[in-house]
Structures are given as structure tokens and as C-alpha cells.
Write an enzyme that holds these catalytic residues in place. Structure first.
Site, short mmCIF file in Angstrom:
data_model
loop_
_atom_site.label_atom_id
_atom_site.label_comp_id
_atom_site.label_asym_id
_atom_site.label_seq_id
_atom_site.Cartn_x
_atom_site.Cartn_y
_atom_site.Cartn_z
N GLN A 1 -6.98 -10.55 -5.48
CA GLN A 1 -6.19 -11.16 -6.55
C GLN A 1 -7.03 -11.95 -7.55
O GLN A 1 -6.70 -12.00 -8.75
CB GLN A 1 -5.10 -12.04 -5.92
CG GLN A 1 -4.11 -11.26 -5.09
CD GLN A 1 -3.31 -12.09 -4.11
OE1 GLN A 1 -3.29 -13.31 -4.19
NE2 GLN A 1 -2.67 -11.42 -3.15
N HIS B 1 0.83 -1.20 0.00
CA HIS B 1 0.00 0.00 0.00
C HIS B 1 0.87 1.26 0.00
O HIS B 1 0.56 2.24 -0.68
CB HIS B 1 -0.90 0.03 1.24
CG HIS B 1 -1.99 -0.99 1.22
ND1 HIS B 1 -3.32 -0.65 1.12
CD2 HIS B 1 -1.96 -2.35 1.29
CE1 HIS B 1 -4.07 -1.75 1.13
NE2 HIS B 1 -3.25 -2.79 1.24
N TRP C 1 -2.15 -6.34 -6.98
CA TRP C 1 -2.34 -5.29 -7.97
C TRP C 1 -1.03 -4.65 -8.42
O TRP C 1 -0.85 -4.35 -9.61
CB TRP C 1 -3.30 -4.21 -7.44
CG TRP C 1 -3.63 -3.19 -8.49
CD1 TRP C 1 -3.36 -1.86 -8.45
CD2 TRP C 1 -4.31 -3.43 -9.74
NE1 TRP C 1 -3.82 -1.25 -9.59
CE2 TRP C 1 -4.41 -2.19 -10.41
CE3 TRP C 1 -4.83 -4.57 -10.35
CZ2 TRP C 1 -5.01 -2.05 -11.66
CZ3 TRP C 1 -5.44 -4.43 -11.59
CH2 TRP C 1 -5.52 -3.19 -12.24
N GLN D 1 12.08 -6.78 -9.11
CA GLN D 1 11.04 -7.32 -9.99
C GLN D 1 10.83 -6.50 -11.26
O GLN D 1 10.73 -7.07 -12.35
CB GLN D 1 9.73 -7.44 -9.22
CG GLN D 1 8.57 -8.00 -10.06
CD GLN D 1 7.44 -8.50 -9.21
OE1 GLN D 1 7.58 -9.51 -8.54
NE2 GLN D 1 6.33 -7.80 -9.24
N HIS E 1 0.88 -13.97 -8.33
CA HIS E 1 -0.28 -14.09 -7.45
C HIS E 1 -1.34 -13.04 -7.77
O HIS E 1 -2.42 -13.05 -7.18
CB HIS E 1 0.16 -13.97 -5.99
CG HIS E 1 0.70 -12.63 -5.61
ND1 HIS E 1 1.62 -11.95 -6.38
CD2 HIS E 1 0.45 -11.82 -4.55
CE1 HIS E 1 1.92 -10.79 -5.80
NE2 HIS E 1 1.21 -10.69 -4.69
N ALA F 1 -7.19 -11.83 -1.07
CA ALA F 1 -7.41 -10.39 -1.22
C ALA F 1 -8.19 -10.11 -2.50
O ALA F 1 -9.19 -10.77 -2.78
CB ALA F 1 -6.07 -9.66 -1.17
N ASP G 1 -4.70 6.24 2.29
CA ASP G 1 -5.02 4.93 1.71
C ASP G 1 -6.48 4.56 1.98
O ASP G 1 -7.06 4.97 3.00
CB ASP G 1 -4.09 3.89 2.33
CG ASP G 1 -4.19 2.53 1.67
OD1 ASP G 1 -3.43 2.28 0.73
OD2 ASP G 1 -5.05 1.73 2.08
#
Length: 461
Positions: free
Chosen positions: A377, A23, A355, A337, A352, A375, A120
């Protein structure tokens, strides 16, 4: 008018961050973008545990400062026993409510006080801080527009949940039907009616009162869901500004592992689009049977691969790394990544479907091989596979142990199977749209311009 009067009529955004990397990082990326492009001062209220990530943001964002909030951490001793363990949002809502007074007092003491609050979507109670200060709040959704459009009516109570029946979202584009197990776990993890449920629900419902909403997505990917959210929220202040990690403003992250240089040297020797990258996020640790099935499938597939696993995961099939030496690499700990996905040698991504990972894979133009766990996903996977045709399914669920032979076939097809040529083409098309969105004149670029103008108007009023 004096210089002081002029400065007081400029925007100043108080950012209240949720202390979870998935987040926090996109929120910081967005705050950096807003501040550096439009010279907006930013003050970030954050926990001590977030300060290591915040340091990179502060170093690269000249108009940003930190406001340490030691008691915002839900694991602090003074909050022990207030709520049941495992309810992350509810646990945070309690300490945030205790900071309402201190945050308001701090804001009122400033020569140039905040003109808006940005927080958030897990921190709906930040709306109360904005209310006290009589300034607008902008909610930042670190999930996509599709997932947000699903979660909103679930918390409102208009769609009661029944574990024995799917949830039909008739008002959403395409009227999707979700099996109960695909309902975001941020909703399913609570027991309706108990104290945690009521506290979490109150926080999420406060988001509907926010003056504006920012989403880390882009119009070409989720345009119909963005329009749905504008109708649901009842105003047009819904801005899609992503991918924020694709805007050249990446400010968070960790240092690469010691083997990163060797890894990229190895990738440089691989043919274009020949490598499968496997990563289920920095927090996930596969159970032994699952890791064994995945390792066996990677070995049997014969494809080149990079498998990123948590530093303390030691459940790989015995001798795997020796047997695949030359065509496979296992990265323990944090992996760079974005750089891996954007390398010319990488052609597919087993993910997975968190987001952030989904957007990074989309922006890189690789085929997404989806394995959603929890979640939002499952919804993200549906968006990529069913709506855009830019990915294929591998498995689903945290407890899934797929047949290694079948999984190996999916891996082979994802990298170079002729029948998935159309999927690879759609992945590249979506990536081009992501790049276009954040360039000058693109949809995300323009939405940030519109948002900045709105914040300037509010500050000047």
C-alpha cells in the site's frame, strides 16, 4: 479433422486461485473477460471457502467450471502445526504442494486437457504443476506493476534488507528509495533463513520462470514499470489488462447492506463532488484511538461523508452519527464501493491504497486521500501521489493516530480546496485514461488480444 480434434487444439485454462477476496475477485474478473471475449474454457481450482464468490463467476461465464479442492485450504486440520501462524503464503504453499499430484492426474484424465495454467502470484508453486503437464503458466499479479517491480528483487536476495536503512531500487524508473517500513509486508513478515522464509521465497522465485505475466493495471498509469518488468523477466509476454473491474465484467462481490437504497437516495441529494468516501478495505478494523481521531476529524471538517466500517466495529466516537445526521453516513459491513465511488456526489476517497481500491478510485476519477497501512500500500500511495499527482497524503501506518484538526483540514482541501484543483484535474485525466484503456483499441484491450493469440498458438502447437 474431427470435432474432437479441433476442440483439443483450442485453449483451455486451469485457474488456481488464492483464497483471499482481494486476490480472487480480480483474477475471476480477468478469467471472465478472457473466457467470454475469446471463448476460452476455464476450470477454476478453488477452496470450499471460495465457492460462494465463485458462484457468481460461474453463473456469468458459460464456458467455466469449478474444480473443488477441499484440501487446498491452509486452515484444514491436516495442515495444523506445519508452519507458524500468520505466514499466509507459506501456509498455502504446503497444501498446494500436496495437490500437485491430484491436479496433474485430473488434467491428464480430461478429454480436453488444460493447455495453460493461470495462477495468482502468491502461488508460485503452481509452476510445478505446469512443468509436470508441460504447458505454460501465466502468473496473475493482483498488485500493480510498480509494486511487482519492487517485490521481485527483494525476494531474489540481490537487495538485502536492513531495518536501519532504506532500500534503494536503483534499477527501477526513478531509482526510488523506500524506508524499511514501506517495504511490502509480504517480504518483511518473514524471518530470513527460517523454514517459512525459504518456502515463501521459493514460491515467489518460481514466478520468474513463468511463461507469461498478466497485471491488473494499464499502460498510462504504469507504462514505465511494465517495460521494466519485461526487461527483468526477459520476454515480452507481460500483459496489462486492467482495470478488470472497469471492463463491464464484474463477477464477484457481496450483496449490498439493507441501507444501500437509503444511502444512494441521500447521495442523490448532495451537490456534485461534495462527498468524502472513507473505507480501509473489508478486512481492516481500526484500533479505538485511530477510529476516534478519524471520527473527530470527519465531524470537525464539516464535509459530507460516507464512512464504511467493518460490521463489528463499535469504536466510533460516542454520539457521532447523531451529531452528523444530515451530512454524514456510517455504513457497517460490506459497502458497494464501486457504485459509491462512481456516484456524481462523491469527490474524494480516503483509502488504505490496497491495489483494488486504488484502481477503483482512479477509474472513478476521485481524489485519493492516502492512508497506507501495510502490504504494497505504501508503494501504491507513492504511485498515485508522487508519480501522478492525483492524490494527497493523510497519514500512514496501522498504528497512526493523526491530529484530528490537521486531518480535518486535509479532508476539506481534498473535497474543494482551491490549492488542490490541479490534483483533481490529474485524477480526472487518469480516470479518462483508464476508461480508454479497456475500450476497443485501447492498450488493455489490445494486450488481452495479444495474450489470447499467444494462448491459441500454444494450444495449436
Amino acid at each position: 479433422m474431427s470435432t474432437g480434434d479441433m476442440s483439443s487444439r483450442r485453449p483451455h485454462v486451469l485457474v488456481i486461485a488464492f483464497p483471499s477476496q482481494g486476490h480472487l475477485l480480480p483474477l475471476l474478473d480477468f478469467a471472465h473477460l478472457l473466457s467470454t471475449r475469446h471463448r476460452v474454457p476455464i476450470t477454476v481450482a478453488a477452496t470450499p471457502s471460495s465457492l460462494s464468490l465463485l458462484s457468481a463467476f460461474l453463473a456469468s461465464t458459460p464456458l467455466a467450471t469449478a474444480l473443488p479442492m477441499p484440501h487446498l485450504d491452509p486452515s484444514a486440520p491436516e495442515h495444523a502445526g506445519q508452519l507458524a501462524p500468520g505466514t499466509h503464503h507459506a501456509l498455502l504453499a504446503v497444501p498446494l504442494s500436496t495437490l500437485r499430484g491430484p491436479l496433474v492426474s485430473w488434467a491428464r484424465s480430461q478429454r480436453h486437457p488444460p493447455t495453460a495454467v493461470l495462477s495468482d502470484f502468491f502461488l508460485g508453486s503452481a509452476q510445478l504443476v505446469a512443468d509436470d503437464l508441460r504447458i505454460p503458466r501465466v502468473v496473475f499479479y493482483s498488485s500493480g506493476a510498480f509494486a511487482t517491480a519492487v517485490i521481485e528483487p527483494l525476494w531474489s536476495g540481490t537487495l538485502p534488507l536492513d531495518p536501519n536503512n532504506p532500500v534503494v531500487l536503483a534499477d527501477l524508473p526513478g531509482s526510488p528509495s523506500l524506508p524499511y517500513g514501506h517495504v511490502p509486508s509480504v517480504v518483511r513478515s518473514y524471518v530470513p533463513g527460517d523454514a517459512d522464509w525459504e518456502l515463501a521465497r521459493e514460491g515467489f522465485l518460481l514466478n520468474s520462470r513463468a511463461w507469461g505475466a498478466v497485471l491488473n493495471t494499464f499502460d498510462a498509469m504504469e507504462g514505465e514499470f511494465l517495460e521494466h518488468l519485461k526487461r527483468r523477466f526477459g520476454h515480452g509476454r507481460v500483459w496489462a489488462v486492467g482495470p478488470v473491474s472497469d471492463s463491464g465484467c464484474r463477477v464477484g462481490g457481496q450483496r449490498p447492506t439493507a441501507g444501500a437504497e437509503e444511502l444512494f437516495s441521500w447521495l442523490a441529494g448532495c451537490p456534485p463532488r461534495s462527498v468524502l468516501y472513507v473505507c480501509f478495505g473489508s478486512m481492516y478494523k481500526p484500533p479505538p484511538a485511530q477510529a476516534a481521531a478519524l471520527g473527530t476529524a470527519l465531524e470537525a471538517s464539516g464535509v459530507r461523508f460516507v464512512w464504511a466500517v467493518a460490521a463489528d466495529v463499535a469504536v466510533l466516537p460516542e454520539g457521532l452519527e447523531e451529531r452528523v445526521r444530515g451530512r454524514g453516513r456510517v455504513v457497517r459491513g460490506w459497502a458497494p464501493q464501486m457504485e459509491i465511488l462512481r456516484h456524481a456526489a462523491v469527490g474524494a476517497f480516503v483509502t488504505h491504497c490496497g491495489w483494488n481500491s486504488t484502481l477503483e478510485g482512479v477509474a472513478a476519477g476521485v481524489t485519493l486521500v492516502t492512508w497506507p497501512m501495510k502490504a504494497d500500500q505504501f508503494i501504491d500511495a507513492r504511485l498515485v501521489v508522487d508519480v501522478h499527482g492525483a492524490g494527497v497524503r493523510a497519514a500512514e501506518g496501522e498504528g497512526a493516530v493523526p491530529d484530528p484538526t490537521t486531518l480535518a483540514r486535509v479532508f476539506v482541501d481534498a473535497v474543494d480546496g482551491a490549492e488542490l484543483a490541479g490534483v483533481r484535474d490529474k485524477a480526472r485525466t487518469l480516470a479518462a485514461a483508464a476508461v480508454e484503456a479497456v475500450e476497443e483499441g485501447g492498450s488493455s484491450w489490445l494486450d488481452l488480444e495479444r495474450m489470447a493469440k499467444e494462448l491459441e498458438a500454444v494450444a495449436a502447437a
